[in-house]
Write a protein that holds these residues in place. Structure first.
Motif, PDB file in Angstrom:
ATOM      1  N   ASN A 181      10.658   0.617  -5.650  1.00 37.00           N
ATOM      2  CA  ASN A 181      10.937   1.610  -4.604  1.00 37.00           C
ATOM      3  C   ASN A 181      10.318   2.974  -4.904  1.00 37.00           C
ATOM      4  OD1 ASN A 181      12.544   2.217  -6.765  1.00 37.00           O
ATOM      5  ND2 ASN A 181      14.418   2.544  -5.575  1.00 37.00           N
ATOM      6  N   CYS A 182       9.217   2.984  -5.632  1.00 36.69           N
ATOM      7  CA  CYS A 182       8.574   4.248  -6.017  1.00 36.69           C
ATOM      8  C   CYS A 182       7.419   4.546  -5.067  1.00 36.69           C
ATOM      9  CB  CYS A 182       8.079   4.160  -7.454  1.00 36.69           C
ATOM     10  SG  CYS A 182       9.349   3.584  -8.607  1.00 36.69           S
ATOM     11  N   THR A 183       7.641   5.423  -4.129  1.00 38.06           N
ATOM     12  CA  THR A 183       6.661   5.698  -3.080  1.00 38.06           C
ATOM     13  C   THR A 183       5.397   6.341  -3.635  1.00 38.06           C
ATOM     14  OG1 THR A 183       8.420   5.972  -1.449  1.00 38.06           O
ATOM     15  CG2 THR A 183       6.255   6.881  -0.893  1.00 38.06           C
ATOM     16  N   ALA A 184       4.261   5.761  -3.299  1.00 41.97           N
ATOM     17  CA  ALA A 184       2.958   6.310  -3.687  1.00 41.97           C
ATOM     18  C   ALA A 184       1.922   5.704  -2.750  1.00 41.97           C
ATOM     19  CB  ALA A 184       2.627   5.980  -5.142  1.00 41.97           C
TER      20      ALA A 184
ATOM     21  N   ASN B  73       0.781  -1.241   0.000  1.00 47.78           N
ATOM     22  CA  ASN B  73       0.000   0.000   0.000  1.00 47.78           C
ATOM     23  C   ASN B  73       0.807   1.283   0.000  1.00 47.78           C
ATOM     24  OD1 ASN B  73       0.924  -0.316   2.632  1.00 47.78           O
ATOM     25  ND2 ASN B  73      -0.915   0.574   3.550  1.00 47.78           N
ATOM     26  N   SER B  74       2.127   1.219  -0.175  1.00 49.02           N
ATOM     27  CA  SER B  74       2.928   2.446  -0.150  1.00 49.02           C
ATOM     28  C   SER B  74       3.762   2.639  -1.411  1.00 49.02           C
ATOM     29  CB  SER B  74       3.867   2.440   1.064  1.00 49.02           C
ATOM     30  OG  SER B  74       4.795   1.366   0.980  1.00 49.02           O
ATOM     31  N   VAL B  75       3.541   1.807  -2.420  1.00 51.89           N
ATOM     32  CA  VAL B  75       4.340   1.918  -3.639  1.00 51.89           C
ATOM     33  C   VAL B  75       3.466   1.845  -4.885  1.00 51.89           C
ATOM     34  CG1 VAL B  75       6.435   0.954  -2.614  1.00 51.89           C
ATOM     35  CG2 VAL B  75       4.781  -0.571  -3.727  1.00 51.89           C
ATOM     36  N   ALA B  76       3.981   2.439  -5.965  1.00 43.55           N
ATOM     37  CA  ALA B  76       3.463   2.220  -7.310  1.00 43.55           C
ATOM     38  C   ALA B  76       4.549   1.477  -8.071  1.00 43.55           C
ATOM     39  CB  ALA B  76       3.144   3.546  -7.990  1.00 43.55           C
ATOM     40  N   ILE B  77       4.149   0.533  -8.892  1.00 45.92           N
ATOM     41  CA  ILE B  77       5.115  -0.316  -9.586  1.00 45.92           C
ATOM     42  C   ILE B  77       4.956  -0.143 -11.098  1.00 45.92           C
ATOM     43  CG2 ILE B  77       5.910  -2.678  -9.953  1.00 45.92           C
ATOM     44  CD1 ILE B  77       4.839  -3.335  -7.160  1.00 45.92           C
ATOM     45  N   PRO B  78       5.955   0.403 -11.762  1.00 46.90           N
ATOM     46  CA  PRO B  78       5.927   0.431 -13.223  1.00 46.90           C
ATOM     47  C   PRO B  78       6.412  -0.908 -13.769  1.00 46.90           C
ATOM     48  CG  PRO B  78       7.940   1.454 -12.456  1.00 46.90           C
ATOM     49  CD  PRO B  78       7.178   1.030 -11.222  1.00 46.90           C
ATOM     50  N   PHE B  79       5.973  -1.252 -14.970  1.00 50.07           N
ATOM     51  CA  PHE B  79       6.494  -2.477 -15.594  1.00 50.07           C
ATOM     52  C   PHE B  79       6.469  -2.286 -17.106  1.00 50.07           C
ATOM     53  CE2 PHE B  79       7.439  -6.879 -14.079  1.00 50.07           C
ATOM     54  CZ  PHE B  79       7.959  -7.354 -15.271  1.00 50.07           C
ATOM     55  N   LEU B  80       7.608  -2.494 -17.740  1.00 54.81           N
ATOM     56  CA  LEU B  80       7.728  -2.427 -19.190  1.00 54.81           C
ATOM     57  C   LEU B  80       7.820  -3.844 -19.725  1.00 54.81           C
ATOM     58  CD1 LEU B  80      10.388   0.434 -19.416  1.00 54.81           C
ATOM     59  CD2 LEU B  80       7.889   0.640 -19.397  1.00 54.81           C
ATOM     60  N   HIS B  81       6.809  -4.253 -20.473  1.00 51.14           N
ATOM     61  CA  HIS B  81       6.802  -5.599 -21.032  1.00 51.14           C
ATOM     62  C   HIS B  81       7.366  -5.565 -22.448  1.00 51.14           C
ATOM     63  CE1 HIS B  81       4.471  -7.472 -17.780  1.00 51.14           C
ATOM     64  NE2 HIS B  81       3.776  -6.337 -17.734  1.00 51.14           N
ATOM     65  N   TYR B  82       8.394  -6.355 -22.686  1.00 55.40           N
ATOM     66  CA  TYR B  82       9.011  -6.481 -24.009  1.00 55.40           C
ATOM     67  C   TYR B  82       9.920  -7.701 -23.951  1.00 55.40           C
ATOM     68  CZ  TYR B  82      13.145  -4.045 -21.993  1.00 55.40           C
ATOM     69  OH  TYR B  82      14.230  -3.676 -21.231  1.00 55.40           O
ATOM     70  N   SER B  83      10.919  -7.790 -24.809  1.00 54.22           N
ATOM     71  CA  SER B  83      11.760  -8.984 -24.846  1.00 54.22           C
ATOM     72  C   SER B  83      12.447  -9.268 -23.516  1.00 54.22           C
ATOM     73  CB  SER B  83      12.814  -8.848 -25.950  1.00 54.22           C
ATOM     74  OG  SER B  83      13.610  -7.681 -25.757  1.00 54.22           O
TER      75      SER B  83
ATOM     76  N   ASP C  72      11.172  -9.511 -20.765  1.00 52.83           N
ATOM     77  CA  ASP C  72      10.339 -10.389 -19.934  1.00 52.83           C
ATOM     78  C   ASP C  72      10.925 -11.791 -19.830  1.00 52.83           C
ATOM     79  OD1 ASP C  72       8.616  -8.218 -19.815  1.00 52.83           O
ATOM     80  OD2 ASP C  72       6.824  -9.477 -19.970  1.00 52.83           O
ATOM     81  N   ALA C  73      11.726 -12.177 -20.816  1.00 52.19           N
ATOM     82  CA  ALA C  73      12.331 -13.502 -20.779  1.00 52.19           C
ATOM     83  C   ALA C  73      13.214 -13.682 -19.557  1.00 52.19           C
ATOM     84  CB  ALA C  73      13.152 -13.735 -22.050  1.00 52.19           C
ATOM     85  N   GLY C  74      13.746 -12.586 -19.015  1.00 52.29           N
ATOM     86  CA  GLY C  74      14.572 -12.638 -17.814  1.00 52.29           C
ATOM     87  C   GLY C  74      13.795 -12.365 -16.546  1.00 52.29           C
ATOM     88  N   GLY C  75      12.466 -12.250 -16.640  1.00 51.95           N
ATOM     89  CA  GLY C  75      11.633 -11.963 -15.477  1.00 51.95           C
ATOM     90  C   GLY C  75      11.732 -10.509 -15.038  1.00 51.95           C
ATOM     91  N   PRO C  76      11.119 -10.156 -13.933  1.00 56.49           N
ATOM     92  CA  PRO C  76      11.202  -8.783 -13.423  1.00 56.49           C
ATOM     93  C   PRO C  76      12.643  -8.417 -13.076  1.00 56.49           C
ATOM     94  CG  PRO C  76       9.430  -9.987 -12.351  1.00 56.49           C
ATOM     95  CD  PRO C  76      10.242 -11.001 -13.102  1.00 56.49           C
ATOM     96  N   GLN C  77      13.125  -7.296 -13.594  1.00 55.26           N
ATOM     97  CA  GLN C  77      14.495  -6.838 -13.363  1.00 55.26           C
ATOM     98  C   GLN C  77      14.457  -5.391 -12.906  1.00 55.26           C
ATOM     99  OE1 GLN C  77      17.047  -8.021 -16.872  1.00 55.26           O
ATOM    100  NE2 GLN C  77      15.070  -8.844 -17.576  1.00 55.26           N
ATOM    101  N   SER C  78      14.684  -5.174 -11.621  1.00 56.99           N
ATOM    102  CA  SER C  78      14.621  -3.828 -11.065  1.00 56.99           C
ATOM    103  C   SER C  78      15.628  -2.914 -11.770  1.00 56.99           C
ATOM    104  CB  SER C  78      14.916  -3.856  -9.564  1.00 56.99           C
ATOM    105  OG  SER C  78      14.815  -2.552  -9.019  1.00 56.99           O
TER     106      SER C  78
END
Length: 392
Positions: free
Chosen positions: A315-318, A290-300, A302-308
Motif C-alpha cells: 500500500n505504498c503509493t508511488a 503502476n501506482s505502488v512501490a513494494i519493499p521486500f525484506l528477504h530473511y528467515s 521468507d519461509a512464511g511467504g510474503p507477509q504484509s
C-alpha cells in the motif's frame, strides 16, 4: 530482487493586502557558517493574495527553488535564479490561510511560514519556537535521528558528471533479467544501458538489432534485449544507517518493466545463502502495478511467504513516470522504509540477516511471471536516479 535483478525557522505572519511590511529570516544575527550559507528570506506583501519573496544566497547566481508543504510532502511551486547573490519570487497565499514554504539554494534550505489574515485583519509578525539548526555535510542537509542527533554522510553520488564514477559503482554483467519465454535481457556495461548525464544516472533496457551475448563475449546465451544495473560491489558497504535515493521510472501500466533500489550482503564479510542471509529491497516497482512501490525484506521470514507489515507492504503509493524518494532507516533492531516521507514498512525482527554490511544496487530489469514482457511493453525504458545518499 536477488542477484538477477531518497532548521533554524522563523514564522512570518503577513498582514492585510493593503499593508506593506518586510521581515528577514536568517539575517542580522550571529550564526554558524552552515546557517549563514542557507538563503535568507524577506517577505513583502503584494496585492491579490501574492507575496513577494526576496533574499540573499551564498553564491552569486545559484538556482533557487521554492517548495510548499502539503501534508507530509513538499511540492515544487517556483524556480528562479539569483543574480549578484539576490533573488526575487512571488508566491500565492490566499487571504485567511497559512502556508509553509522551503527555499533552497546552494544545497542549503530554510523553512518559513506565511499566514495571510482574512480581509481587514491587522498586520502581525510572530516568531515560531526555535528549532535545532540545520547542519550540513557532503550529503547536504543532515537529517535528524529520533533522538535529535544528526546523521553523518558516509557515501553519496549526485551524478553530476558525464560518466559513471567507477570508484563508486560497478556495472552488472554476469546475469540476465526477465523471462526466458516472454523475453529476457542481458545486463551490459555499455553507455546505451548505463549512462550519467543531466544530473542523473540512467539505466536503460532496450532491444538490439542483433542478439547479444550474456555474461561474456563468448557466452552461448544470447538475447535481443539488454539492460543496465550497477552496484557498489567491493567498493562500499555499510551496516545500519540511512539510505536514500530519488528515482523516476518509465510511465506505463503495461506489464514487462521491473525496477529496484536494493541492498545485498557484502560477500567479503559474510557467506551468501539466500534468502536466510538477507536482502533488503528498499523499493521494487512493476509496470503492471503502476501506482505502488513494494519493499521486500528477504530473511528467515521468507519461509512464511510474503507477509504484509512483516517482510513486505502493498500500500505504498508511488506513481510511475514521476520522481519518488525512497528511504531506509536501519538500526540493530528495526528497519523502516519510507516512500516520499511516509512510513511504508517497519520490521522489528532484529534478525541476524540484518546484522551485517550490505552493498547498494540499482537495477532496470524486465519482469517475469505475471509482470512478464508482452508485445506492447514500452521498450526502451529507463530508470533515472537523481541521487544516492547514505548516512550513519
Amino acid at each position: 530482487m536477488g542477484l538477477s535483478r531518497a532548521r533554524g525557522v522563523a514564522l512570518l505572519v503577513i498582514g492585510t493586502l493593503l499593508a506593506v511590511l518586510a521581515v528577514t529570516v536568517g539575517a542580522g544575527s550571529p550564526a554558524s557558517a552552515a546557517n549563514r550559507a542557507a538563503p535568507s528570506v524577506s517577505l513583502r506583501e503584494a496585492s491579490g493574495g501574492l507575496v513577494k519573496v526576496t533574499g540573499r544566497t551564498a553564491s552569486a547566481s545559484p538556482r533557487v527553488r521554492f517548495d510548499r508543504r502539503s501534508g507530509s510532502r513538499w511540492a515544487v511551486v517556483k524556480r528562479t535564479r539569483a543574480h549578484h547573490h539576490r533573488y526575487t519570487a512571488t508566491l500565492a497565499v490566499a487571504a485567511g490561510t497559512r502556508a509553509t514554504f522551503r527555499v533552497t539554494s546552494d544545497r542549503r534550505s530554510r523553512t518559513f511560514v506565511v499566514q495571510m489574515p482574512a480581509s481587514g485583519g491587522a498586520a502581525t509578525v510572530t516568531s515560531q519556537a526555535a528549532k535545532p539548526p540545520t547542519l550540513y555535510d557532503a550529503c547536504g542537509a543532515r537529517p535528524r535521528k529520533a533522538d535529535g542527533t544528526a546523521w553523518s554522510c558516509t557515501f553519496h553520488d549526485e551524478f553530476d558528471g558525464t560518466a559513471l564514477d567507477r570508484t563508486k559503482w560497478v556495472p552488472q554483467t554476469a546475469f540476465v533479467t526477465g523471462d526466458a519465454t516472454a523475453g529476457y535481457a542481458c545486463y551490459m556495461d555499455d553507455p546505451k544501458n548505463v549512462s550519467v548525464a543531466n544530473g542523473m544516472l540512467s539505466l536503460t533496457v532496450r532491444k538490439e538489432t542483433s542478439p547479444q551475448p550474456c555474461g561474456s563475449p563468448t557466452s552461448s546465451v544470447t538475447s535481443y534485449y539488454t539492460s543496465g544495473s550497477v552496484s557498489t560491489y567491493h567498493l562500499f558497504s555499510q551496516k545500519y544507517g540511512r539510505f536514500e535515493a530519488r528515482i523516476r521510472n518509465t510511465a506505463s501500466s503495461v506489464a514487462g518493466l521491473h525496477e529496484a533500489f536494493w541492498l545485498w550482503p557484502d560477500d567479503r564479510y559474510s557467506a551468501i545463502n539466500w534468502p536466510t542471509t538477507g536482502e533488503i529491497d528498499v523499493a521494487e516497482t512493476y509496470s503492471l502495478y503502476n501506482s505502488v512501490a513494494i519493499p521486500f525484506l528477504h530473511y528467515s521470514a521468507d519461509a512464511g511467504g510474503p507477509q504484509s507489515g512483516v517482510n513486505t507492504a502493498w500500500n505504498c503509493t508511488a506513481y510511475r513516470g514521476v520522481w519518488n524518494t525512497y528511504t531506509l532507516e536501519w538500526t540493530p533492531t528495526t528497519l523502516t522504509i519510507y516512500v516520499n516521507g511516509r512510513t511504508c514498512l517497519t520490521n522489528t525482527s532484529g534478525d541476524p540477516a540484518f546484522q551485517k554490511r550490505y552493498i547498494v544496487a540499482f537495477t532496470q530489469a524486465l519482469g517475469n511471471t505475471k509482470n512478464a514482457m508482452v508485445a506492447s511493453t514500452p521498450v526502451p525504458a529507463t530508470m533515472d536516479v537523481d541521487y544516492l545518499r547514505v548516512w550513519q
